[in-house]
Enzyme design. Structure first.
Site, short mmCIF file in Angstrom:
data_model
loop_
_atom_site.label_atom_id
_atom_site.label_comp_id
_atom_site.label_asym_id
_atom_site.label_seq_id
_atom_site.Cartn_x
_atom_site.Cartn_y
_atom_site.Cartn_z
NE ARG A 197 23.07 -14.39 19.88
CZ ARG A 197 22.49 -13.37 19.26
NH1 ARG A 197 22.20 -12.25 19.93
NH2 ARG A 197 22.21 -13.43 17.97
CB CYS A 252 26.26 -7.09 17.68
SG CYS A 252 25.14 -5.97 16.81
#
Length: 308
Positions: A197, A252
């Site tokens: 990611r 995050c």
């Protein structure tokens, strides 16, 4: 904003930060069992949450630590009525106080939080509760799987608590936070997501793949051993890297697993700021730059990072 590891003392619920040690951030299953056997007053919170299974109520009902109360990360540790601050906006202090009283949290009584997935739920609870000003909150190291004692089924029915929360705005509470602008300007910025990611290879949740330019990838799961316990302090520092810059932050996907990195850093003796909206907030604004590629890692130069 890189500080010594911090907590809030009972005499400083207004937000004074003091140094703490690893055993003031984490508690082992053996110590928890000893304290329960000794009849010490404790409030235990079950904060099961996964990205693919955000409601942990069913698992809690099947079996939880004795006396543990279920806490919903989605409904009680986030405020989805807030817009523009990512997928898991922080709750207000008033909402935290009301929820904590429902959970039976009492002034002067320690709180232990645990989960069953990569310390995400418990670290979020640790961050939210300490940012709200609760002085003694610890994460069960290793989570539910570390507990070898008996489990209870069904739901606990605690007596209402009396805890008082001093911070109504957790974005300006007892723990430091960064805005999107602050994250962009941070001297050190860590991205706690999985490497694929971070690189921008995939993005299963948010509208844009990639990372904030200049960030380096420190996956939260890389700070845990195979049994789900936090790595020893030296290994944590080696993986997190030097946070000695004036401004160090962590983000995050939506501010949840970044709390694992912040808890690990605090256990190892340092602290950094949370960017609560994280990538979900950053990527929602098409005017913000996006980087892809491997980016930066502790002790390494930039290799192949591109902005777009």
């Amino acid at each position: 904003m890189a500080l010594n590891a911090c907590s809030v003392t009972p005499a400083s619920l207004g937000g004074t930060i003091v140094s703490v040690s690893r055993d003031e951030v984490l508690i082992t299953a053996a110590e928890l069992a000893q304290r329960l056997d000794a009849g010490e007053p404790l409030t235990i919170l079950d904060v099961r949450w996964q990205l693919t299974e955000p409601d942990g109520q069913a698992g809690y009902q099947r079996g939880h630590l004795p006396g543990a109360v279920y806490v919903s990360l989605e409904d009680e540790l986030s405020d989805h009525s807030v817009s523009g601050r990512g997928r898991h906006p922080l709750p207000s202090g008033r909402a935290v106080e009301a929820a904590a009283r429902r959970w039976g949290v009492r002034n002067g009584v320690p709180v232990v939080v645990y989960d069953d997935w990569n310390r995400a739920g418990s670290a979020r609870a640790w961050w939210v509760l300490t940012a709200a000003g609760l002085p003694d909150v610890r994460i069960l190291d290793g989570g539910l799987s570390a507990w070898t004692g008996p489990l209870q089924s069904g739901s606990a029915a605690p007596q209402p608590g009396d805890v008082t929360v001093r911070h109504d705005d957790l974005y300006a509470g007892a723990r430091p936070t960064l805005t999107a602008e602050g994250a962009a300007a941070a001297d050190i910025l860590l991205d706690a997501r999985a490497p694929e990611r971070f690189r921008g290879d995939v993005e299963p949740v948010d509208p844009v793949a990639g990372h904030i330019p200049g960030a380096r990838n420190v996956p939260s799961t890389g700070l845990l051993s195979d049994d789900g316990r936090f790595l020893p302090d030296g290994e944590l520092i080696a993986r997190i890297g030097d946070l000695a810059g004036p401004t160090a932050g962590v983000y995050c996907g939506s501010g949840v697993t970044a709390s694992v990195v912040l808890a690990a850093a605090a256990a190892a003796g340092v602290d950094a700021a949370l960017f609560p909206g994280s990538w979900s907030e950053w990527s929602s604004d098409p005017s913000r730059p996006v980087a892809s590629g491997p980016g930066r890692y502790p002790g390494h130069q930039v290799h192949g990072e591109t902005d777009r």
